[in-house]
Each structure stands twice: as C-alpha cells, then as structure tokens.
Scaffold this motif. Structure first.
Motif, mmCIF file in Angstrom:
data_model
loop_
_atom_site.group_PDB
_atom_site.id
_atom_site.type_symbol
_atom_site.label_atom_id
_atom_site.label_comp_id
_atom_site.label_asym_id
_atom_site.label_seq_id
_atom_site.Cartn_x
_atom_site.Cartn_y
_atom_site.Cartn_z
ATOM 1 N N MET A 1 0.884 -1.227 -0.070
ATOM 2 C CA MET A 1 -0.086 -0.050 0.105
ATOM 3 C C MET A 1 0.951 1.169 -0.011
ATOM 4 S SD MET A 1 -3.172 0.743 2.548
ATOM 5 C CE MET A 1 -3.165 2.137 3.649
ATOM 6 N N LYS A 2 0.417 2.400 -0.711
ATOM 7 C CA LYS A 2 1.126 3.369 -1.071
ATOM 8 C C LYS A 2 1.268 4.383 0.413
ATOM 9 C CE LYS A 2 1.905 3.857 -5.683
ATOM 10 N NZ LYS A 2 2.314 4.724 -6.823
ATOM 11 N N GLU A 3 2.011 5.183 0.616
ATOM 12 C CA GLU A 3 2.202 5.901 1.736
ATOM 13 C C GLU A 3 1.345 7.200 1.457
ATOM 14 O OE1 GLU A 3 5.490 8.459 4.480
ATOM 15 O OE2 GLU A 3 5.969 6.508 3.287
ATOM 16 N N LYS A 4 0.469 7.765 2.188
ATOM 17 C CA LYS A 4 -0.519 8.858 2.036
ATOM 18 C C LYS A 4 0.479 10.028 2.425
ATOM 19 C CE LYS A 4 -4.755 6.761 2.113
ATOM 20 N NZ LYS A 4 -6.216 7.086 2.178
ATOM 21 N N GLY A 5 1.353 10.230 2.898
ATOM 22 C CA GLY A 5 1.890 11.473 3.343
ATOM 23 C C GLY A 5 1.804 11.758 4.596
ATOM 24 N N LEU A 6 2.558 12.965 5.064
ATOM 25 C CA LEU A 6 2.606 13.434 6.413
ATOM 26 C C LEU A 6 1.363 14.380 6.712
ATOM 27 C CD1 LEU A 6 6.374 13.535 7.180
ATOM 28 C CD2 LEU A 6 4.718 11.620 7.875
ATOM 29 N N ILE A 7 1.065 14.995 5.963
ATOM 30 C CA ILE A 7 -0.128 16.162 5.837
ATOM 31 C C ILE A 7 -1.460 15.710 6.114
ATOM 32 C CG2 ILE A 7 -1.041 18.413 4.961
ATOM 33 C CD1 ILE A 7 1.796 18.775 3.562
ATOM 34 N N GLU A 8 -2.186 16.010 7.234
ATOM 35 C CA GLU A 8 -3.096 15.470 7.491
ATOM 36 C C GLU A 8 -4.581 16.228 7.153
ATOM 37 O OE1 GLU A 8 -3.535 13.268 11.218
ATOM 38 O OE2 GLU A 8 -1.714 12.343 10.977
ATOM 39 N N ASP A 9 -4.252 17.682 7.208
ATOM 40 C CA ASP A 9 -5.238 18.358 6.940
ATOM 41 C C ASP A 9 -5.301 18.659 5.342
ATOM 42 O OD1 ASP A 9 -5.685 21.771 6.279
ATOM 43 O OD2 ASP A 9 -6.889 21.203 7.955
ATOM 44 N N PRO A 10 -6.876 18.432 4.892
ATOM 45 C CA PRO A 10 -6.957 18.262 3.506
ATOM 46 C C PRO A 10 -6.664 19.389 2.696
ATOM 47 C CG PRO A 10 -8.809 17.391 4.691
ATOM 48 C CD PRO A 10 -7.630 17.976 5.874
ATOM 49 N N GLN A 11 -7.046 20.624 3.424
ATOM 50 C CA GLN A 11 -6.748 22.034 2.766
ATOM 51 C C GLN A 11 -5.185 22.077 2.431
ATOM 52 O OE1 GLN A 11 -8.730 24.860 5.253
ATOM 53 N NE2 GLN A 11 -10.344 24.968 4.007
ATOM 54 N N GLN A 12 -4.424 21.766 3.489
ATOM 55 C CA GLN A 12 -3.032 22.144 3.507
ATOM 56 C C GLN A 12 -2.185 21.013 2.246
ATOM 57 O OE1 GLN A 12 -1.122 24.582 4.696
ATOM 58 N NE2 GLN A 12 -3.099 25.256 5.127
ATOM 59 N N GLU A 13 -2.987 19.715 2.405
ATOM 60 C CA GLU A 13 -2.380 18.908 1.442
ATOM 61 C C GLU A 13 -2.687 19.232 0.118
ATOM 62 O OE1 GLU A 13 -2.353 13.950 1.022
ATOM 63 O OE2 GLU A 13 -4.152 14.903 1.743
ATOM 64 N N ALA A 14 -4.028 19.883 -0.131
ATOM 65 C CA ALA A 14 -4.021 20.062 -1.318
ATOM 66 C C ALA A 14 -3.396 21.159 -1.964
ATOM 67 C CB ALA A 14 -5.770 20.692 -1.443
ATOM 68 N N LEU A 15 -3.080 22.396 -1.182
ATOM 69 C CA LEU A 15 -2.155 23.278 -1.641
ATOM 70 C C LEU A 15 -0.604 22.902 -1.633
ATOM 71 C CD1 LEU A 15 -3.267 26.125 0.962
ATOM 72 C CD2 LEU A 15 -3.643 26.166 -1.477
ATOM 73 N N THR A 16 -0.269 21.910 -0.891
ATOM 74 C CA THR A 16 1.238 21.496 -1.177
ATOM 75 C C THR A 16 1.113 20.299 -2.222
ATOM 76 O OG1 THR A 16 1.412 21.082 1.109
ATOM 77 C CG2 THR A 16 2.805 19.897 0.112
ATOM 78 N N ILE A 17 0.262 19.756 -2.507
ATOM 79 C CA ILE A 17 0.539 19.066 -3.866
ATOM 80 C C ILE A 17 0.172 19.984 -5.158
ATOM 81 C CG2 ILE A 17 -0.784 17.231 -5.463
ATOM 82 C CD1 ILE A 17 -1.701 15.768 -2.614
ATOM 83 N N LEU A 18 -0.761 21.031 -4.991
ATOM 84 C CA LEU A 18 -0.830 21.920 -6.130
ATOM 85 C C LEU A 18 0.442 22.705 -6.475
ATOM 86 C CD1 LEU A 18 -2.514 23.667 -8.249
ATOM 87 C CD2 LEU A 18 -3.008 25.108 -6.435
ATOM 88 N N SER A 19 1.087 23.161 -5.311
ATOM 89 C CA SER A 19 2.503 23.798 -5.411
ATOM 90 C C SER A 19 3.514 22.629 -5.988
ATOM 91 C CB SER A 19 2.963 24.269 -4.135
ATOM 92 O OG SER A 19 3.234 23.326 -3.442
ATOM 93 N N GLU A 20 3.473 21.391 -5.758
ATOM 94 C CA GLU A 20 4.535 20.407 -6.228
ATOM 95 C C GLU A 20 4.119 20.378 -7.905
ATOM 96 O OE1 GLU A 20 3.692 17.075 -3.905
ATOM 97 O OE2 GLU A 20 5.006 17.960 -2.179
ATOM 98 N N GLU A 21 2.466 20.235 -8.198
ATOM 99 C CA GLU A 21 2.335 20.133 -9.603
ATOM 100 C C GLU A 21 2.757 21.299 -10.458
ATOM 101 O OE1 GLU A 21 1.698 17.311 -10.881
ATOM 102 O OE2 GLU A 21 1.231 16.352 -9.117
ATOM 103 N N CYS A 22 2.596 22.554 -9.724
ATOM 104 C CA CYS A 22 2.967 23.598 -10.609
ATOM 105 C C CYS A 22 4.546 23.649 -10.643
ATOM 106 C CB CYS A 22 2.803 24.872 -9.581
ATOM 107 S SG CYS A 22 0.880 25.347 -9.815
ATOM 108 N N ALA A 23 5.417 23.364 -9.853
ATOM 109 C CA ALA A 23 6.404 23.014 -10.154
ATOM 110 C C ALA A 23 6.819 22.258 -11.198
ATOM 111 C CB ALA A 23 7.344 22.717 -8.777
ATOM 112 N N GLU A 24 6.333 20.904 -11.144
ATOM 113 C CA GLU A 24 6.375 20.022 -12.406
ATOM 114 C C GLU A 24 6.343 20.523 -13.674
ATOM 115 O OE1 GLU A 24 4.548 16.373 -11.461
ATOM 116 O OE2 GLU A 24 5.572 16.473 -9.610
ATOM 117 N N LEU A 25 5.111 21.406 -13.775
ATOM 118 C CA LEU A 25 4.841 22.186 -15.235
ATOM 119 C C LEU A 25 5.730 23.146 -15.526
ATOM 120 C CD1 LEU A 25 2.916 22.758 -17.163
ATOM 121 C CD2 LEU A 25 1.394 24.202 -15.582
ATOM 122 N N ILE A 26 6.449 23.817 -14.471
ATOM 123 C CA ILE A 26 7.546 24.853 -14.606
ATOM 124 C C ILE A 26 8.613 24.137 -15.276
ATOM 125 C CG2 ILE A 26 9.384 26.271 -13.790
ATOM 126 C CD1 ILE A 26 7.056 27.244 -11.658
#
Length: 107
Positions: A1-26
């Motif tokens: 089973m894949k690890e879900k990550g350390l951030i448990e707050d859904p809002q913070q997790e969404a922002l973190t993943i969005l910023s990571e995806e933006c970096a990948e787009l850059i």
C-alpha cells in the motif's frame, strides 16, 4: 500500500500538492523551451516534451479543481479571474489576436 504522506489537513495537503504540480509544470515548460516540444531526449524518455507538458497541465488543472472544492472556491469566481487575465493578455501581450481572445472569453 502506498504511503499517503504526513500532511493530514486536507486543505494544506491540497495546497502542497498543487504547488508540487506547478513546479513540475515549470520544469516541463523549461525543457520544452530548451530542447523543443517534440524532443524525447533522443529516445531516453518515454514521452516528448509536448506530451509531458500536456500531462503536467492536466495535473495542475486537476489540483486546481481539488483546491476549489477544499476551499469552497466557485467555478464562477475562477472564470471571472481567468477572463480578467485574458483581457490583460489582449492589452499587454502578443500571444493572441483580438479574435482569439474574444473566442476564449466566450468559451
């Protein structure tokens, strides 16, 4: 089973993943500019830079939808902001002619 990550707050997790995806787009944009859209690194990579760019754009758009849902941001407010940006591009850039901007504003 894949690890879900350390951030448990859904809002913070969404922002973190969005910023990571933006970096990948850059990165995808930079590689397309440096090596060309159709480059695949002489066969070293499974996709062309164009395919990678499209995939990363899709990832960013998906996470934008998630962030909207997690923060109660309406599609209407995002569309209004998008239209403001298109209007600025019409005035300050050479990206599109007047008809292309009008078409995007009406879509």
């Amino acid at each position: 089973m894949k690890e879900k990550g350390l951030i448990e707050d859904p809002q913070q997790e969404a922002l973190t993943i969005l910023s990571e995806e933006c970096a990948e787009l850059i990165v995808a944009c930079s590689k397309a500019q440096r090596f060309g859209l159709m480059s695949d690194g002489d066969g070293k990579f499974p996709h062309t830079n164009l395919e990678t760019l499209v995939n990363e754009m899709g990832d960013v758009l998906a996470l934008c939808d998630v962030v909207c849902r997690k923060f109660g941001i309406t599609t209407l407010s995002v569309e209004a902001s998008k239209q403001q940006k298109l209007d600025k591009l019409r005035i300050y850039s050479h990206l599109m002619d007047e008809q292309e901007i009008i078409t995007l504003l009406n879509s």
